[in-house]
Design an enzyme around this catalytic site. Structure first.
Site, short mmCIF file in Angstrom:
data_model
loop_
_atom_site.label_atom_id
_atom_site.label_comp_id
_atom_site.label_asym_id
_atom_site.label_seq_id
_atom_site.Cartn_x
_atom_site.Cartn_y
_atom_site.Cartn_z
CG HIS A 273 28.76 -33.40 -78.22
ND1 HIS A 273 29.22 -32.22 -78.76
CD2 HIS A 273 28.87 -34.30 -79.23
CE1 HIS A 273 29.58 -32.40 -80.01
NE2 HIS A 273 29.38 -33.66 -80.33
CB SER B 194 29.71 -38.78 -89.90
OG SER B 194 30.39 -37.77 -89.23
N PRO B 195 26.60 -39.11 -91.99
CG PRO B 195 24.73 -38.09 -92.95
CD PRO B 195 25.81 -37.87 -91.92
CG LEU B 196 26.75 -38.02 -97.16
CD1 LEU B 196 26.67 -36.63 -97.76
CD2 LEU B 196 26.33 -39.07 -98.19
N GLY B 197 29.96 -40.53 -94.33
CA GLY B 197 31.33 -40.93 -94.01
C GLY B 197 32.29 -39.77 -94.07
CE1 TYR C 147 30.39 -30.21 -83.17
CE2 TYR C 147 28.30 -29.36 -83.98
CZ TYR C 147 29.09 -30.42 -83.59
OH TYR C 147 28.56 -31.69 -83.63
N GLY D 115 34.71 -40.04 -102.54
CA GLY D 115 35.79 -41.02 -102.57
C GLY D 115 37.13 -40.41 -102.19
#
Length: 343
Positions: free
Chosen positions: A127, A206-209, A61, A216
């Site tokens: 990673h 990325s649990p929230l996509g 990162y 959205g």
């Protein structure tokens, strides 16, 4: 914040972390330009003060700048934090290089310790798995780092079930980091059961996509032109986006019934997947962080979980996680047998 963030055992090796972690990547890389350092340091310290003490970074990162940022932010509060970082990916001449040879493992660890300005890394991940080096060789060197006190626990990221088993046979694996959310559920077939069997914790990135399950399609309106999500995500292509937006609208309807936000419902679903499952949503805004932590107070019945999973079945999302050209060789990877290795 009056609400006390619960704790959980991550794996069976002794590591205890906050039930929800915090992903730091977006502060420094991939999601547009790096954010102001002082603001991000302040946010990290507020995150820890609120009880979210499991922080996730990587030498990728920036590269490197996110680790330096974490090192500055943790001055005086290092003892309160469970610090996870990763090695194994680098960009050279515009191409992704993945390495897991012993010399590289050790060099990366030493460099991360210096950038983070710490004596020991709590959880050190591969990673991505080097498909040219037997996993036993990579883990063997990481085991030495544990014995030397430079790292406490070992983790894998994007490894297939057989690789996880082989690695665990060399040294106990504490956690496997995987992309897991309502629209990425393929890992539930093999990887999740393998981790359960072996007593390995699961860290969901990325649990929230990548933000979609919170906002959205309108998410794209707020992204910079250099944001990775705008440049390289099949699920954000127009045809796929239209289909995925219908899923998001349905998620919003379910969230309204629960009197929470769609993002909170998506996180709550993950947090109901059993002990030792820790999502690490990331944000650069305190408001979003507080919303994410609020998901820990959303209780779901078995019937509600079933309803959510019927909507977001394994093949529900339109479009893949990555384009085939984006080095998908390193997703859920296997390595050659140990007998093939020549020092």
């Amino acid at each position: 914040m009056a609400f006390k963030v619960p704790r959980t055992k991550l794996g069976s090796q002794g590591l205890e972390v906050s039930k929800q972690g915090f992903g730091c990547m977006g502060m420094s890389a991939f999601y547009g330009p790096p954010k102001p350092e002082e603001e991000m340091i302040d946010l990290i310290r507020q995150v820890v003060a609120c009880g979210v003490t499991f922080l996730d970074t990587s030498d990728l990162y920036g590269p490197f700048t996110n680790e330096i940022l974490l090192g500055k932010a943790l001055k005086g509060i290092r003892h309160q934090v469970q610090l996870a970082t990763k090695f194994g990916i680098s960009f050279q001449d515009g191409k992704v290089t993945v390495r897991g040879d012993p010399a590289y493992v050790r060099a990366c660890c030493e460099a991360s310790l210096k950038r983070l300005d710490v004596d020991c890394i709590d959880l050190y991940y591969i990673h991505r798995v080097d498909t040219t080096v037997p996993i036993e060789v990579t883990i063997g060197e990481m085991k030495k780092l544990v014995e030397e006190g430079k790292i406490k626990y070992i983790g894998l990221s994007e490894a297939c079930a057989s690789t996880i088993r082989r690695a665990h046979a060399v040294h106990p694996i504490t956690a496997v980091e995987v992309e897991w959310s309502l629209w990425t559920r393929d890992l539930e077939k093999d990887i999740v059961p393998t981790c359960r069997e072996l007593g390995i914790g699961i860290v969901a990135y990325s649990p929230l996509g990548r933000g979609f399950l919170s906002a959205g399609a309108k998410l794209l309106e707020s992204l910079s032109e250099t944001d990775y999500r705008k440049l390289g995500q099949p699920r954000y292509e127009i045809e796929n986006l239209q289909k995925n937006e219908k899923l998001f609208i349905a998620l919003c309807q379910l969230a309204t019934k629960k009197e929470c936000t769609p993002g909170q419902l998506a996180l709550a679903w993950l947090q109901h997947q059993g002990d030792g499952v820790v999502p690490i949503p990331g944000t650069t805004k305190l408001k979003n962080f507080k919303e994410n932590v609020g998901s820990l107070q959303v209780e779901l019945t078995s019937q509600e979980i079933q309803e959510i999973e019927e909507l977001f079945h394994v093949d529900a999302a339109a479009g893949g996680r990555y384009y085939e050209s984006d080095n998908t060789t390193y997703i859920n990877s296997e390595t050659p047998p140990l007998s093939s290795w020549k020092c």
